[in-house]
Design a protein around this motif. Sequence first.
Motif, PDB file in Angstrom:
ATOM      1  N   MET A  20       0.831  -1.203   0.000  1.00 14.35           N
ATOM      2  CA  MET A  20       0.000   0.000   0.000  1.00 14.35           C
ATOM      3  C   MET A  20       0.868   1.256   0.000  1.00 14.35           C
ATOM      4  SD  MET A  20      -3.519  -0.766   2.176  1.00 14.35           S
ATOM      5  CE  MET A  20      -2.782  -0.489   3.743  1.00 14.35           C
ATOM      6  N   GLN A  21       1.951   1.242   0.753  1.00 13.05           N
ATOM      7  CA  GLN A  21       2.833   2.407   0.781  1.00 13.05           C
ATOM      8  C   GLN A  21       3.439   2.657  -0.597  1.00 13.05           C
ATOM      9  OE1 GLN A  21       3.394   4.654   3.293  1.00 13.05           O
ATOM     10  NE2 GLN A  21       4.445   5.743   1.678  1.00 13.05           N
ATOM     11  N   THR A  25       2.610   5.880  -2.944  1.00 10.77           N
ATOM     12  CA  THR A  25       3.700   6.716  -3.441  1.00 10.77           C
ATOM     13  C   THR A  25       3.555   6.931  -4.948  1.00 10.77           C
ATOM     14  OG1 THR A  25       5.181   5.945  -1.700  1.00 10.77           O
ATOM     15  CG2 THR A  25       6.213   6.909  -3.656  1.00 10.77           C
ATOM     16  N   LYS A  26       3.255   5.854  -5.684  1.00 11.48           N
ATOM     17  CA  LYS A  26       3.071   5.992  -7.138  1.00 11.48           C
ATOM     18  C   LYS A  26       1.883   6.882  -7.456  1.00 11.48           C
ATOM     19  CE  LYS A  26       5.259   1.769  -8.713  1.00 11.48           C
ATOM     20  NZ  LYS A  26       5.118   0.510  -9.425  1.00 11.48           N
ATOM     21  N   LEU A  27       0.824   6.753  -6.679  1.00 14.41           N
ATOM     22  CA  LEU A  27      -0.367   7.560  -6.931  1.00 14.41           C
ATOM     23  C   LEU A  27      -0.169   9.019  -6.531  1.00 14.41           C
ATOM     24  CD1 LEU A  27      -3.211   5.142  -5.828  1.00 14.41           C
ATOM     25  CD2 LEU A  27      -2.739   5.956  -8.130  1.00 14.41           C
ATOM     26  N   GLU A  46       1.290   1.039 -15.411  1.00 13.71           N
ATOM     27  CA  GLU A  46       1.663   0.913 -13.998  1.00 13.71           C
ATOM     28  C   GLU A  46       0.419   0.884 -13.108  1.00 13.71           C
ATOM     29  OE1 GLU A  46       4.273   4.180 -13.111  1.00 13.71           O
ATOM     30  OE2 GLU A  46       5.869   3.414 -14.422  1.00 13.71           O
ATOM     31  N   PHE A  47      -0.517   1.784 -13.375  1.00 11.72           N
ATOM     32  CA  PHE A  47      -1.750   1.825 -12.579  1.00 11.72           C
ATOM     33  C   PHE A  47      -2.564   0.555 -12.765  1.00 11.72           C
ATOM     34  CE2 PHE A  47      -1.768   6.759 -12.797  1.00 11.72           C
ATOM     35  CZ  PHE A  47      -0.876   6.820 -11.753  1.00 11.72           C
ATOM     36  N   LYS A  48      -2.637   0.071 -14.005  1.00 12.55           N
ATOM     37  CA  LYS A  48      -3.403  -1.151 -14.281  1.00 12.55           C
ATOM     38  C   LYS A  48      -2.740  -2.350 -13.587  1.00 12.55           C
ATOM     39  CE  LYS A  48      -6.521   0.285 -17.365  1.00 12.55           C
ATOM     40  NZ  LYS A  48      -7.941   0.086 -17.311  1.00 12.55           N
ATOM     41  N   GLN A 100      -8.755   5.498  -5.476  1.00 14.46           N
ATOM     42  CA  GLN A 100      -7.797   6.367  -6.160  1.00 14.46           C
ATOM     43  C   GLN A 100      -7.257   5.701  -7.422  1.00 14.46           C
ATOM     44  OE1 GLN A 100      -4.907   7.239  -3.047  1.00 14.46           O
ATOM     45  NE2 GLN A 100      -5.557   9.365  -3.035  1.00 14.46           N
ATOM     46  N   LEU A 101      -6.962   4.431  -7.345  1.00 12.24           N
ATOM     47  CA  LEU A 101      -6.474   3.714  -8.519  1.00 12.24           C
ATOM     48  C   LEU A 101      -7.489   3.766  -9.657  1.00 12.24           C
ATOM     49  CD1 LEU A 101      -4.675   0.503  -7.206  1.00 12.24           C
ATOM     50  CD2 LEU A 101      -3.761   2.166  -8.816  1.00 12.24           C
ATOM     51  N   ALA A 102      -8.728   3.479  -9.332  1.00 15.28           N
ATOM     52  CA  ALA A 102      -9.783   3.508 -10.353  1.00 15.28           C
ATOM     53  C   ALA A 102      -9.925   4.911 -10.941  1.00 15.28           C
ATOM     54  CB  ALA A 102     -11.102   3.041  -9.751  1.00 15.28           C
TER      55      ALA A 102
END
Length: 156
Positions: A20-21, A25-27, A46-48, A100-102
């Motif tokens: 999760m960390q 960080t990527k988000l 990367e997100f997918k 957030q990812l979605a």
Amino acid sequence: FDSLPPAHYKETMNTILVWMQQSETKLSMPQVAIAEYEIMEQRLREFKALQSSLPEHQKGLNYLSTTVQDLSRKAPAEVSQSYRSEVEVVFGRWKKLSAQLAEHCQKLEERMTKLQRFQNDTKTLKKWMAEVDVFLKEEWPALGDSEALEKQLEQC
């Protein structure tokens, strides 16, 4: 010992927290205006990839939840409450991260579509400008040649 979780619990918790960390960080990378389609594609991949790893880590979350429920039956109230609180915090972060990812994927896909459309429009405009440039550099017809003047007026 009944009030202590198994070693696998701590390993699973650490694995999920680290993942999760890294994902957060990527988000949290600044969403700067990106004008290169390839960079946007890379970020979307990367997100997918993060999204596709959600189910794998969901199993770990389910394990944590089940383990805490088992501990709640065996451990003193203050100990079980401590573990429940810990798991609730993790679940809260998990839900936020999933959302957030979605959202990031959706926004990036929309921006990629807009950029592609813009690039296509720009290409069309440049082609048109080149044609206009050729037209403007053509020789002007003689003043007495009304037919040629009419044709040029239509082209304009």
